[in-house]
Design an enzyme around this catalytic site. Sequence first.
Site, PDB file in Angstrom:
ATOM      1  N   ARG A 147       0.516  -1.507   0.328  1.00  0.00           N
ATOM      2  CA  ARG A 147      -0.454  -0.274  -0.419  1.00  0.00           C
ATOM      3  C   ARG A 147       0.941   1.114  -0.189  1.00  0.00           C
ATOM      4  O   ARG A 147       0.300   2.161  -0.748  1.00  0.00           O
ATOM      5  CB  ARG A 147      -1.130  -0.170   1.419  1.00  0.00           C
ATOM      6  CG  ARG A 147      -2.024   1.230   1.245  1.00  0.00           C
ATOM      7  CD  ARG A 147      -3.082   0.790   2.321  1.00  0.00           C
ATOM      8  NE  ARG A 147      -3.532   1.701   2.882  1.00  0.00           N
ATOM      9  CZ  ARG A 147      -4.515   2.329   2.059  1.00  0.00           C
ATOM     10  NH1 ARG A 147      -4.723   1.740   1.422  1.00  0.00           N
ATOM     11  NH2 ARG A 147      -4.707   3.842   2.929  1.00  0.00           N
ATOM     12  N   ILE A 196      -7.203   7.853  -1.542  1.00  0.00           N
ATOM     13  CA  ILE A 196      -7.317   6.745  -1.594  1.00  0.00           C
ATOM     14  C   ILE A 196      -7.719   6.401   0.037  1.00  0.00           C
ATOM     15  O   ILE A 196      -7.858   6.435   0.564  1.00  0.00           O
ATOM     16  CB  ILE A 196      -5.749   5.837  -1.195  1.00  0.00           C
ATOM     17  CG1 ILE A 196      -4.920   4.595  -0.740  1.00  0.00           C
ATOM     18  CG2 ILE A 196      -5.226   6.272  -0.190  1.00  0.00           C
ATOM     19  CD1 ILE A 196      -3.647   3.952  -0.794  1.00  0.00           C
ATOM     20  N   SER A 197      -8.887   4.894  -0.096  1.00  0.00           N
ATOM     21  CA  SER A 197      -9.734   5.032   0.416  1.00  0.00           C
ATOM     22  C   SER A 197      -9.423   3.562   1.689  1.00  0.00           C
ATOM     23  O   SER A 197      -8.032   3.610   1.625  1.00  0.00           O
ATOM     24  CB  SER A 197     -10.561   3.541  -0.236  1.00  0.00           C
ATOM     25  OG  SER A 197     -11.051   4.275  -1.283  1.00  0.00           O
ATOM     26  N   GLN A 198      -9.308   4.138   2.542  1.00  0.00           N
ATOM     27  CA  GLN A 198      -8.917   3.063   4.146  1.00  0.00           C
ATOM     28  C   GLN A 198      -9.494   1.865   3.459  1.00  0.00           C
ATOM     29  O   GLN A 198      -9.817   1.427   3.258  1.00  0.00           O
ATOM     30  CB  GLN A 198     -10.627   3.605   4.745  1.00  0.00           C
ATOM     31  CG  GLN A 198      -9.823   3.445   6.298  1.00  0.00           C
ATOM     32  CD  GLN A 198     -11.533   3.341   7.051  1.00  0.00           C
ATOM     33  OE1 GLN A 198     -12.712   4.262   6.962  1.00  0.00           O
ATOM     34  NE2 GLN A 198     -11.309   3.144   8.765  1.00  0.00           N
TER      35      GLN A 198
END
Length: 221
Positions: free
Chosen positions: A45, A71-73
């Site tokens: 990530r 950027i999503s959780q």
Amino acid sequence: MVRVGRGPGEMKDFKVLREAMVKRQIEARGVREPRLLAALRTVPRHAFVPADLRSQAYRDEPLPIGEGQTISQPYIVAAMTEALALGPEDKVLEVGTGSGYQTAVLAELAAEVWTVEIIAALSLRAQSVLSGLGYRNIRFQVADGSAGWPEAGPFDAIMVTAAPADIPPRLREQLVPEGRMIIPVGVDRQDLVLLSRKEGGWREERLFSVRFVPLVERRPS
Ligand code: SAH
């Protein structure tokens, strides 16, 4: 708190952080699918966030990626991916490439990922990170993804990572008869909706409330 250093120890530090992310944020919240957990343990990530935010990449939150986008959780990525119940033969459409992190998770689980992003700079950056990591089963397009990717469809699954007011009809049309779509829907208050096609009809299930950037409907930049 693990300190993230530079140099040879850096990758090991990130691996420790990633393992903790999967355990505390994902497994602890009930995600069990083994292939998905393996994918989340594999995809780096930190490679998808701006250099100055790398040490924060495994936190339990979304992060800015430039161009006003995020950027999503990690948990949201996991929950949305799990809802699609992907098989190794599946062909997936993603709308909203963003950082490319979710794209990589999909590419670990499915045969092919077709991903559309409206902001050219983000798509190009994601393309370079994903090809650098060796992904060869992803196709990219810079366009308004609310139209889907009609020449490439139909798809077994569709993941939308920006929120429209209503589910775009053109996306529905690009699902196979047993297809699934996961999409945040709403303007102020958004719900994550799982849409599945069953015996010629549609089944719509509201999962939980979320906050995504709006799905813009305009010509690509
Ligand atoms: N999955 C991404 C989420 C990025 S945020 C990640 O985790 O990194 C949502 C993305 O959707 C943004 O990059 C935004 O530019 C993009 N987007 C918004 N409207 C869009 C549209 N109509 N078509 C394609 N992409 C769109």
